[in-house]
Enzyme design. Structure first.
Site, mmCIF file in Angstrom:
data_model
loop_
_atom_site.group_PDB
_atom_site.id
_atom_site.type_symbol
_atom_site.label_atom_id
_atom_site.label_comp_id
_atom_site.label_asym_id
_atom_site.label_seq_id
_atom_site.Cartn_x
_atom_site.Cartn_y
_atom_site.Cartn_z
ATOM 1 N N SER A 123 14.541 -24.498 -89.377
ATOM 2 C CA SER A 123 14.870 -23.132 -88.939
ATOM 3 C C SER A 123 15.694 -23.156 -87.640
ATOM 4 O O SER A 123 16.537 -22.287 -87.421
ATOM 5 C CB SER A 123 13.615 -22.273 -88.774
ATOM 6 O OG SER A 123 12.870 -22.659 -87.647
ATOM 7 N N ASN A 124 15.474 -24.158 -86.800
ATOM 8 C CA ASN A 124 16.317 -24.264 -85.597
ATOM 9 C C ASN A 124 17.751 -24.616 -85.976
ATOM 10 O O ASN A 124 18.700 -24.117 -85.372
ATOM 11 C CB ASN A 124 15.735 -25.297 -84.633
ATOM 12 C CG ASN A 124 14.644 -24.709 -83.771
ATOM 13 O OD1 ASN A 124 14.924 -23.922 -82.865
ATOM 14 N ND2 ASN A 124 13.398 -25.054 -84.065
ATOM 15 N N HIS A 167 11.443 -28.417 -77.925
ATOM 16 C CA HIS A 167 10.011 -28.715 -78.024
ATOM 17 C C HIS A 167 9.216 -27.427 -77.818
ATOM 18 O O HIS A 167 9.497 -26.669 -76.887
ATOM 19 C CB HIS A 167 9.621 -29.762 -76.971
ATOM 20 C CG HIS A 167 8.177 -30.133 -77.043
ATOM 21 N ND1 HIS A 167 7.675 -30.970 -78.019
ATOM 22 C CD2 HIS A 167 7.116 -29.745 -76.301
ATOM 23 C CE1 HIS A 167 6.373 -31.089 -77.858
ATOM 24 N NE2 HIS A 167 6.008 -30.347 -76.825
ATOM 25 N N ASN A 174 16.733 -32.069 -77.361
ATOM 26 C CA ASN A 174 15.559 -31.774 -78.186
ATOM 27 C C ASN A 174 15.047 -30.381 -77.875
ATOM 28 O O ASN A 174 15.165 -29.903 -76.744
ATOM 29 C CB ASN A 174 14.454 -32.802 -77.892
ATOM 30 C CG ASN A 174 13.235 -32.624 -78.775
ATOM 31 O OD1 ASN A 174 13.357 -32.401 -79.985
ATOM 32 N ND2 ASN A 174 12.050 -32.707 -78.198
HETATM 33 C C1 GRF Z 1 9.961 -26.687 -83.905
HETATM 34 O O1 GRF Z 1 8.772 -26.068 -83.465
HETATM 35 C C2 GRF Z 1 10.505 -27.615 -82.860
HETATM 36 O O2 GRF Z 1 10.257 -27.169 -81.569
HETATM 37 C C3 GRF Z 1 9.729 -28.879 -83.117
HETATM 38 O O3 GRF Z 1 9.625 -28.946 -84.514
HETATM 39 C C4 GRF Z 1 9.687 -27.636 -85.066
HETATM 40 C C5 GRF Z 1 10.803 -27.629 -86.054
HETATM 41 O O4 GRF Z 1 10.920 -26.405 -86.724
HETATM 42 N N1 GRF Z 1 10.374 -30.011 -82.499
HETATM 43 P P1 GRF Z 1 12.160 -26.139 -87.661
HETATM 44 O O5 GRF Z 1 12.218 -27.319 -88.636
HETATM 45 O O6 GRF Z 1 13.381 -26.035 -86.825
HETATM 46 O O7 GRF Z 1 11.831 -24.868 -88.390
#
Ligand code: GRF
Length: 220
Positions: A13-14, A109, A107
């Site tokens: 999703s990011n 987090h 990154n």
């Molecule tokens: C997010 O909470 C990010 O902070 C962590 O892993 C998760 C990934 O979520 N490192 P997505 O795959 O981007 O939905």
């Protein structure tokens, strides 16, 4: 415009937030390639849907972390990536990757570092009873979530929260924080000043506020 290489292991999703921000003209970047160590990662489908090259590199085929990272680094360089974004990449990276992209691996987090590094940071914060949770965008070093901080957003923990609702509100802020930080990098506004240990490198962003607070819902 900067060229990004995105590493992910799951939902992505990011990564989707990056695609959407680029499409909306809010992020001056292009995604050169997406690499996942997990063949079933949903993020790979998101890449294909957006016409972005998506490559699976199964870490189980490598003798060591460094071998895997060296292979991925080569691939990223060959595809023209200038920055590497760890967007839910569930592996600690080594010097074999960081050496190829010094202070160019970023990154996201889901905690206010240095609190709650490692996996399931949101659950760690919730279980601890923290009243303020949040998320952090940082440069990556060889530790686990220890690199120099670029930006952070605080997310209040509501009395009505459970693990899942807190996680969802943090994720919503992650998407905004990550794309904003990448835009700062794209605009060349980010400076890293090395300092002698135990102090860590200090990151400054010209003309930007690098902390934010998530809006608190009224019906707490
Ligand atoms: C997010 O909470 C990010 O902070 C962590 O892993 C998760 C990934 O979520 N490192 P997505 O795959 O981007 O939905």
């Amino acid at each position: 415009m900067i060229a990004l290489g995105v590493l992910l292991s799951g939902n992505g999703s990011n990564f989707q937030a990056i695609i959407d921000a680029i499409a909306a003209g809010e992020l001056d970047a292009r995604v050169a390639v997406v690499v996942s160590n997990v063949a079933s990662a949903r993020g790979l489908d998101r890449a294909r849907a957006a016409g972005i090259p998506a490559i699976v590199v199964d870490h189980r085929g490598f003798a060591s972390r460094a071998d895997f990272d060296a292979h991925v680094a080569k691939l990223l360089v060959a595809r023209g990536a200038e920055y590497v974004v760890l967007a839910g990449f569930m592996r600690v990276v080594t010097g074999a990757l960081l050496g190829a992209f010094p202070m160019r691996v970023i990154n996201i987090h889901p905690s206010l570092l240095p609190a709650f590094p490692g996996i399931d940071a949101q659950s760690q914060a919730f279980a601890y009873g923290a009243r303020i949770a949040g998320c952090t965008v940082h440069f990556v070093d060889e530790g686990t979530d220890t690199g120099p901080v670029i930006a952070q957003c605080a997310v209040g923990v509501l009395a009505s929260d459970d693990d899942a609702s807190l996680r969802a509100r943090i994720l919503h802020e992650e998407h905004k924080l990550l794309t904003r930080a990448l835009q700062w990098l794209s605009e060349g506004r980010v400076t890293v000043e090395p300092r002698d240990p135990p102090r860590r490198a200090r990151v400054t962003v010209a003309g930007a506020q690098t902390f934010s607070f998530a809006a608190t819902p009224q019906n707490t």
